[in-house]
Design a protein around this motif. Structure first.
Motif, PDB file in Angstrom:
ATOM      1  N   TRP A  49       0.825  -1.208   0.000  1.00 28.94           N
ATOM      2  CA  TRP A  49       0.000   0.000   0.000  1.00 28.94           C
ATOM      3  C   TRP A  49       0.858   1.256   0.000  1.00 28.94           C
ATOM      4  N   ALA A  50       1.984   1.222   0.696  1.00 27.39           N
ATOM      5  CA  ALA A  50       2.893   2.377   0.661  1.00 27.39           C
ATOM      6  C   ALA A  50       3.396   2.602  -0.759  1.00 27.39           C
ATOM      7  N   GLY A  51       3.687   1.520  -1.467  1.00 29.32           N
ATOM      8  CA  GLY A  51       4.114   1.631  -2.857  1.00 29.32           C
ATOM      9  C   GLY A  51       3.028   2.191  -3.759  1.00 29.32           C
ATOM     10  N   MET A  90       4.246  21.433  -2.555  1.00 29.65           N
ATOM     11  CA  MET A  90       5.480  21.012  -1.876  1.00 29.65           C
ATOM     12  C   MET A  90       5.172  20.405  -0.514  1.00 29.65           C
ATOM     13  N   ARG A  91       4.234  20.999   0.213  1.00 24.67           N
ATOM     14  CA  ARG A  91       3.862  20.461   1.529  1.00 24.67           C
ATOM     15  C   ARG A  91       3.227  19.080   1.401  1.00 24.67           C
ATOM     16  N   ALA A  92       2.326  18.926   0.437  1.00 26.15           N
ATOM     17  CA  ALA A  92       1.658  17.630   0.242  1.00 26.15           C
ATOM     18  C   ALA A  92       2.661  16.558  -0.170  1.00 26.15           C
ATOM     19  N   THR A  93       3.580  16.900  -1.060  1.00 29.25           N
ATOM     20  CA  THR A  93       4.610  15.947  -1.487  1.00 29.25           C
ATOM     21  C   THR A  93       5.476  15.521  -0.315  1.00 29.25           C
ATOM     22  N   THR A  94       5.884  16.475   0.487  1.00 27.57           N
ATOM     23  CA  THR A  94       6.704  16.162   1.657  1.00 27.57           C
ATOM     24  C   THR A  94       5.947  15.269   2.626  1.00 27.57           C
ATOM     25  N   LEU A  95       4.673  15.559   2.858  1.00 34.11           N
ATOM     26  CA  LEU A  95       3.868  14.754   3.765  1.00 34.11           C
ATOM     27  C   LEU A  95       3.710  13.325   3.266  1.00 34.11           C
ATOM     28  N   ILE A  97       5.645  11.605   1.140  1.00 34.17           N
ATOM     29  CA  ILE A  97       6.924  10.884   1.190  1.00 34.17           C
ATOM     30  C   ILE A  97       7.290  10.548   2.634  1.00 34.17           C
ATOM     31  N   ALA A  98       7.020  11.460   3.572  1.00 33.52           N
ATOM     32  CA  ALA A  98       7.307  11.180   4.983  1.00 33.52           C
ATOM     33  C   ALA A  98       6.441  10.035   5.504  1.00 33.52           C
ATOM     34  N   LEU A  99       5.161  10.011   5.135  1.00 25.59           N
ATOM     35  CA  LEU A  99       4.277   8.926   5.579  1.00 25.59           C
ATOM     36  C   LEU A  99       4.686   7.584   4.993  1.00 25.59           C
ATOM     37  N   VAL A 100       5.107   7.590   3.734  1.00 29.10           N
ATOM     38  CA  VAL A 100       5.581   6.339   3.128  1.00 29.10           C
ATOM     39  C   VAL A 100       6.856   5.872   3.826  1.00 29.10           C
ATOM     40  N   GLY A 101       7.751   6.784   4.131  1.00 30.82           N
ATOM     41  CA  GLY A 101       8.971   6.426   4.851  1.00 30.82           C
ATOM     42  C   GLY A 101       8.679   5.876   6.239  1.00 30.82           C
ATOM     43  N   LEU A 102       7.738   6.482   6.943  1.00 28.54           N
ATOM     44  CA  LEU A 102       7.360   5.971   8.265  1.00 28.54           C
ATOM     45  C   LEU A 102       6.697   4.598   8.171  1.00 28.54           C
TER      46      LEU A 102
END
Length: 123
Positions: A49-51, A90-95, A97-102
Motif C-alpha cells: 500500500w505504501a508503494g 510542496m507540503r503535500a509531497t513532503t507529507l 513521502i514522509a508517511l511512506v517512509g514511516l
C-alpha cells in the motif's frame, strides 16, 4: 524616494525548478516500484500500500512538473517568486513521502529484520 522595481529577473530558475520536480518524481517512481515489489514478494500489505500511495503521488509530481515547465514563461513575468499553489504542492509531497517512509520503517521494525528486508528489496 524611488519605488522599487516590481519586475524580477527570472533567469533560469523556473526551468530548473520544473526539472528538479521531474528528477524527484523519477526517484519516487523507483522507490515506489521497490516498495510494491517488496510488499508483493514478501506478502506485506503495508509495503504494498505504501508503494501504491507513492506511485499515485509520483504521477501527481510528474503532472505538476509538466505543468510547471509549460508555465515557465508566465512564471518569468510574475512578480511573485512562489505561488500559494506551489507551496501547498510542496507540503503535500513532503507529507506523502514522509508517511511512506514511516510506513516502511514501521514494517521493518515490526518484523525486526532490517538487513534482511533491505537486501530483499534490492535483490
Amino acid at each position: 524616494m524611488t519605488e522599487p522595481n516590481t519586475t524580477r529577473d527570472p533567469g533560469l530558475q523556473p526551468e530548473r525548478t520544473a526539472l528538479a520536480w521531474s528528477r524527484t518524481a523519477f526517484v519516487a517512481l523507483l522507490l515506489s516500484a521497490l516498495l510494491l515489489r517488496g510488499g508483493i514478494v514478501h506478502h506485506e500489505p503495508m509495503l504494498a500500500w505504501a508503494g501504491v500511495i507513492l506511485l499515485i503521488a509520483t504521477g501527481a509530481m510528474y503532472g505538476w512538473a509538466g505543468w510547471r515547465l509549460r508555465m515557465t514563461t508566465s512564471a518569468m513575468t510574475s512578480a511573485a517568486p512562489v505561488t500559494v499553489t506551489a507551496t501547498w504542492v510542496m507540503r503535500a509531497t513532503t507529507l506523502i513521502i514522509a508517511l511512506v517512509g514511516l510506513t516502511l520503517a514501521a514494517s521493518v521494525l515490526y518484523h525486526g529484520r532490517l538487513i534482511e528486508h533491505i537486501s530483499a528489496l534490492v535483490h
